[in-house]
Design an enzyme around this catalytic site. Structure first.
Site, PDB file in Angstrom:
ATOM      1  N   THR A 175      56.669  76.253  58.493  1.00  0.00           N
ATOM      2  CA  THR A 175      56.599  74.792  58.390  1.00  0.00           C
ATOM      3  C   THR A 175      58.005  74.209  58.492  1.00  0.00           C
ATOM      4  OG1 THR A 175      54.654  74.937  56.993  1.00  0.00           O
ATOM      5  CG2 THR A 175      55.986  72.941  56.762  1.00  0.00           C
ATOM      6  N   ARG A 203      40.816  73.507  57.454  1.00  0.00           N
ATOM      7  CA  ARG A 203      41.667  73.723  56.265  1.00  0.00           C
ATOM      8  C   ARG A 203      42.895  72.797  56.352  1.00  0.00           C
ATOM      9  NH1 ARG A 203      47.325  75.137  55.528  1.00  0.00           N
ATOM     10  NH2 ARG A 203      47.514  76.239  53.559  1.00  0.00           N
TER      11      ARG A 203
END
Ligand code: GLY
Length: 307
Positions: A175, A203
Site C-alpha cells: 500500500t 473485501r
C-alpha cells in the site's frame, strides 16, 4: 515548515525489490516536494506523490495491485484535508489507474465521503476520470504470486503478513501513502492500495476507512497506514497515532511507535504508519521486517529514503 512524508508498504520486502522501492519512494517524495516547494497545496502534493506510486508497478496500488480470489484487481483509496476535515474515499473499484484522484473528486465534488464499487465507477465516468483495461493494472509478477498463493491451503491475510511457515512466503503489503504540510499550515493525508492478495471479491481494507488508513487535522497532525487491513481497522491506527500527539503530547515518532505497539498487542496485527505533526516533524514506525519510507522538509538539503 513545509514537509512531506511517504510510504510504499511494510512487509518482508525481498532483497531484489529493495532498489525499486527505494527509487520509487525518492521519486514520489520529489514529485510531492516539488509542489510544496513552489507554494502548492498539501492536497496537491499528496495526490501527486500517490499518483506517482500508483503509476509505478513496484507497489500494490494502481498498476501492480494484487489480484483478488477471482483474478480481478479491486482497489481502495482515501484522502483527507486537515484544514476543514473534508474527506473522500473509494473502495472496490476497478479499471482506474489513479484511485487517489477519484477519492479527491468524491471529497470535492460529491456530498458523500465514501463511494464503492459500481457506484464509485459510475461517479468516475460522470467526472471524466479515465478508465483503463484490467491488463493495464495487472502485472505478471502479481499474476504469478496469485497462482502460487492459490496452491497454499488455508491462505489468509494474517499469514500473508506474518509469513507462510511451510514456504517462507511472505506476501507484500505494498500500500502507498503520503502526508504533507504546506506553507499555509494545511495538512493533508492520503492512502491508495490494491488491498491484500487473494482477497474475497468486495473485501475492503483499512485504506479507504478514514481514521484507520488516513487521517489529518491541521492543529495536530496527519497519518497514513499500511499493512494487514483487518488488524489496522480494529485499532483505528491513523487516528490513534494522531491522538497520541494531541492527547498524550507525544512526538510524531513516539506516537507512531505507540500506534504500532497497539496494533501488535491488541489486534495481533502487522503494518506500518507514517505521520507528520502540525509543525511538519516526521515520524514512522512498523513491525514488519522492512518498510519503504521517505521524507523531505525545509530543514533538509535533499530527500531521505530507506527500505
Ligand atoms: N492495508 C491495505 C489493506 O489491507 O487493504
Amino acid at each position: 515548515m513545509r514537509s512531506i512524508i511517504v510510504h510504499g508498504g511494510a512487509w518482508d520486502i525481498p532483497d531484489d525489490a529493495v532498489e525499486n522501492h527505494h527509487q520509487g519512494i525518492l521519486e514520489a517524495v520529489s514529485a510531492g516536494w516539488e509542489i510544496l516547494h513552489r507554494g502548492g497545496t498539501a492536497l496537491d502534493a499528496v495526490e501527486t506523490a500517490i499518483r506517482q506510486m500508483e503509476e509505478d508497478p513496484t507497489y500494490d496500488a494502481g498498476r501492480g495491485s494484487f489480484v483478488n480470489a477471482i483474478g480481478d484487481v479491486e482497489m481502495d483509496a482515501s484522502i483527507m484535508d486537515g484544514a476543514a476535515l473534508e474527506v473522500g474515499a473509494v473502495a472496490a473499484i476497478q479499471d482506474i489507474l489513479h484511485p487517489i484522484t477519484l477519492a479527491r473528486r468524491v471529497m470535492e465534488r460529491s456530498e458523500h465521503v465514501l463511494l464503492v464499487s459500481e457506484g464509485a465507477m459510475r461517479f468516475a465516468r460522470e467526472q471524466d476520470i479515465p478508465f483503463c483495461t484490467p491488463e493495464d493494472l495487472l502485472v505478471g509478477r502479481e499474476l504469478e504470486r496469485w497462482r502460487e498463493i492459490r496452491k497454499i491451503p488455508d491462505y489468509s491475510g494474517k499469514i500473508a503478513f506474518s509469513g507462510v511457515p511451510e514456504t517462507g512466503m511472505n506476501a507484500p503489503g505494498d500500500t502507498v501513502g503520503c502526508v504533507a504540510l504546506d506553507e499555509r499550515g494545511n495538512l493533508a493525508a492520503g492512502t491508495s492500495t490494491g488491498g491484500t492478495p487473494n482477497k474475497y471479491p468486495g473485501r475492503v481494507g483499512d485504506s479507504p476507512i478514514i481514521g484507520s488508513g488516513t487521517y489529518a487535522l491541521n492543529s495536530v497532525g496527519g497519518a497514513s497506514t499500511t499493512g494487514w487491513g483487518e488488524s489496522i481497522m480494529k485499532v483505528v491506527l491513523a487516528k490513534s497515532v494522531v491522538d497520541g500527539i494531541e492527547l498524550l503530547d507525544m512526538s510524531p515518532s513516539a506516537a507512531a511507535e505507540r500506534g504500532i505497539s497497539q496494533l501488535r498487542d491488541r489486534a495481533d496485527g502487522y503494518g506500518g504508519v507514517i505521520v507528520l505533526d502540525a509543525r511538519g516533524e516526521p515520524g514512522v514506525a512498523w513491525n514488519t521486517p522492512r518498510m519503504a519510507r521517505g521524507w523531505m522538509n525545509e530543514k533538509m538539503k535533499e530527500p531521505f529514503a530507506a527500505v
